[in-house]
Design a protein around this motif. Structure first.
Motif, PDB file in Angstrom:
ATOM      1  N   LEU A 353       0.872  -1.164   0.118  1.00 24.18           N
ATOM      2  CA  LEU A 353       0.049  -0.063  -0.133  1.00 24.18           C
ATOM      3  C   LEU A 353       0.925   1.294  -0.027  1.00 24.18           C
ATOM      4  O   LEU A 353       0.655   2.186  -0.767  1.00 24.18           O
ATOM      5  N   ILE A 360       5.581  -3.013   5.829  1.00 24.03           N
ATOM      6  CA  ILE A 360       4.610  -3.455   4.758  1.00 24.03           C
ATOM      7  C   ILE A 360       5.363  -3.939   3.587  1.00 24.03           C
ATOM      8  O   ILE A 360       5.295  -4.750   2.777  1.00 24.03           O
ATOM      9  N   SER A 364       5.473  -7.633   1.757  1.00 27.29           N
ATOM     10  CA  SER A 364       5.013  -7.645   0.273  1.00 27.29           C
ATOM     11  C   SER A 364       5.932  -8.372  -0.401  1.00 27.29           C
ATOM     12  O   SER A 364       5.748  -9.222  -1.375  1.00 27.29           O
ATOM     13  N   ILE A 385      -1.840   3.980  -5.048  1.00 25.95           N
ATOM     14  CA  ILE A 385      -2.121   2.611  -5.190  1.00 25.95           C
ATOM     15  C   ILE A 385      -3.126   2.807  -6.376  1.00 25.95           C
ATOM     16  O   ILE A 385      -2.832   1.833  -7.377  1.00 25.95           O
ATOM     17  N   THR A 402      -2.836  -6.413  -2.656  1.00 27.73           N
ATOM     18  CA  THR A 402      -2.369  -5.179  -1.995  1.00 27.73           C
ATOM     19  C   THR A 402      -2.211  -5.590  -0.627  1.00 27.73           C
ATOM     20  O   THR A 402      -2.838  -6.204  -0.053  1.00 27.73           O
ATOM     21  N   ASP A 404      -1.410  -4.170   3.099  1.00 27.94           N
ATOM     22  CA  ASP A 404      -1.815  -3.044   3.871  1.00 27.94           C
ATOM     23  C   ASP A 404      -1.537  -3.076   5.526  1.00 27.94           C
ATOM     24  O   ASP A 404      -1.037  -4.087   5.561  1.00 27.94           O
ATOM     25  N   SER A 407      -2.780  -6.154   6.863  1.00 31.36           N
ATOM     26  CA  SER A 407      -2.191  -7.384   6.703  1.00 31.36           C
ATOM     27  C   SER A 407      -1.002  -7.895   7.732  1.00 31.36           C
ATOM     28  O   SER A 407      -1.016  -9.038   8.093  1.00 31.36           O
ATOM     29  N   THR A 414      -5.702  -7.950   0.171  1.00 38.48           N
ATOM     30  CA  THR A 414      -6.776  -7.579  -0.567  1.00 38.48           C
ATOM     31  C   THR A 414      -6.326  -7.934  -2.069  1.00 38.48           C
ATOM     32  O   THR A 414      -5.390  -7.918  -2.667  1.00 38.48           O
TER      33      THR A 414
END
Ligand code: ATP
Length: 440
Positions: A353, A360, A364, A385, A402, A404, A407, A414
């Motif tokens: 995100l 994050i 990812s 985004i 995604t 975020d 997460s 998402t």
């Protein structure tokens, strides 16, 4: 309408699909290079064709024959004579050359000048092989992939114990010295073909011809091409190629009009008979009942590059003002490449995100590593985004994942669908399964 061709040409260049060959030297006419996304799309088209034509059928085997062959092959097949030639006319004033059957009238389409006499122009590309200059053997870059198949007919029939009807399939490059290359990758001098030769009993040619033409048009439809943009066109008897007894093209409604993307041909026994005669090799087929015959050939001959252009053009959509109506500010048009999930270059994009939160970003990258072995994926952290979603929509990426702040707590991400823009919350541990199910 030709506008769409220009749009697609510059879109393909801008987004990394296709580039002009030797561009830094001003380009090399009629040849193109495929970039990362173009290569992915092209490979996926070929994979789908191979799956449909070879893997899913019990009586078709695939091969990969050499591009260079003995010149005797081309002498026997009739490619060195008028059979494999187009009629050319040259303008007496600007000296540009044109394919006669492409001209609307008897004037030069470039300068309006008078056109000279018609000449037959052979399309085979000559080359020489060998290291000693005066002993070099002249041969040709293959003008069609199927001659390699005929060279291997006996080899495959015997080693793979194939019984008529059976097919041999091949994907590979072909070369033609086209008089008028045009329309981007539609007509080039170096291109790729996906061909299948189906060897049948002479009495069964009509049955198999009619069957294959339906199979082949359905291949495009099942991969998402709009039915309305496809049709058959039967060739008139007096316009048939030297080897053909019957020919039907599958045509696509291009911006310049209906034009061929694939040919279904009844080649009769032309190829095996002529190679039998010229090589002295008995290419007859012995049936159990001891009836001997030269199998007849029904061929399906598709262009990889033309299919590529069709899939790209058919999937290209522009939405004025964009699809999301959440912000009031006026937006420019949005492009969505609604290409079938099986052939789209990138299946999944992994998007943190924000890029300035190490946790994050780390999560990812872990997810990227997790799914990479299963799907062609792309990691992107640059820009807002929304902007990144647009970027992926443009190149046809099927799902955006995604990661975020939540997460990090709930172990979920998402997943956004390209076509519906719907978003679903999926547990990371279920992500691979979820995407695999969707891809089926
Ligand atoms: P055209 O009439 O357009 O020159 P063709 O009838 O000579 O094509 P075939 O010999 O039937 O074409 O070749 C089978 C397929 O190979 C075509 O349907 C097309 O998809 C592809 N193909 C042929 N020539 C070219 C080319 N110069 N560039 C790209 N693809 C080609």
């Amino acid at each position: 309408m030709e506008n769409l061709l220009q749009k697609i040409t510059s879109f393909a260049k801008q987004k990394g699909f296709v580039n002009q060959s030797s561009e830094i030297y001003g380009g090399f006419e009629s040849c193109y290079d495929y970039g990362f996304l173009g290569t992915e799309l092209k490979n996926n088209i070929k994979k789908q064709w191979w799956k449909n034509m070879v893997q899913m059928r019990e009586n078709i085997v695939g091969i990969d024959s050499s591009i260079l062959m003995s010149p005797k092959v081309w002498e026997a097949s009739g490619h060195l004579t008028a059979g494999f030639a187009d009629v050319l006319v040259e303008c007496k004033e600007c000296h540009k050359r044109f394919r006669k059957d492409y001209l609307k009238n008897n004037k030069c389409p470039e300068c309006g000048g008078e056109l000279g006499k018609e000449k037959k122009f052979n399309l085979m590309m000559k080359t020489s092989v060998g290291s000693v200059e005066d002993k070099k053997a002249v041969t040709y870059l293959r003008g069609e992939t199927c001659q390699g198949i005929f060279m291997n007919y006996e080899f495959m029939r015997d080693s793979m114990r194939m019984k008529v009807p059976f097919g041999i399939a091949q994907i590979g490059k072909a070369f033609r010295n086209e008089i008028t290359p045009r329309y981007f990758v539609f007509k080039m001098r170096e291109f790729e073909q996906m061909e299948m030769q189906y060897f049948v009993h002479p009495d069964k040619t009509k049955k198999w011809f009619d069957w294959w033409k339906e199979e082949r048009i359905n291949w495009y439809i099942n991969l998402g091409v709009n039915k309305k943009n496809l049709k058959f066109r039967e060739h008139k008897k007096d316009k048939l190629a030297h080897y053909a007894k019957r020919a039907i093209d599958i045509e696509y409604k291009f911006p310049w009009g209906w034009d061929e993307i694939e040919g279904i041909h009844n080649r009769g026994d032309w190829d095996l008979s002529t190679h039998s005669k010229h090589s002295g090799k008995d290419l007859y087929y012995d049936e159990k009942s001891n009836k001997r015959f030269i199998p007849h050939v029904i061929e399906t001959s598709a262009g990889v590059d033309r299919s590529f252009l069709v899939f790209l053009m058919d999937a290209y959509e522009e939405v004025k003002g964009g699809r999301t109506k959440t912000t009031k500010s006026t937006k420019e048009k949005e492009i969505i490449l609604k290409i079938d999930k099986k052939i789209t270059p990138i299946k999944v994009a992994i998007l943190p995100l924000v890029k300035n939160k190490p946790k994050i970003v780390k999560k990812s990258k872990q997810i990227f590593d997790l799914i990479k072995p299963y799907f062609m994926s792309w990691y992107d952290e640059v820009g807002s985004i929304g902007r990144r979603y647009r970027r992926q929509d443009e190149i046809g990426t099927m799902w955006c994942v995604t990661i975020d702040f939540d997460s990090l707590k709930d172990g979920a991400v998402t997943v956004r669908d390209r076509n519906t823009m719907k978003q679903e919350r999926i547990k990371i541990k279920n992500l691979i399964n979820y995407l695999q199910e969707k891809l089926k």
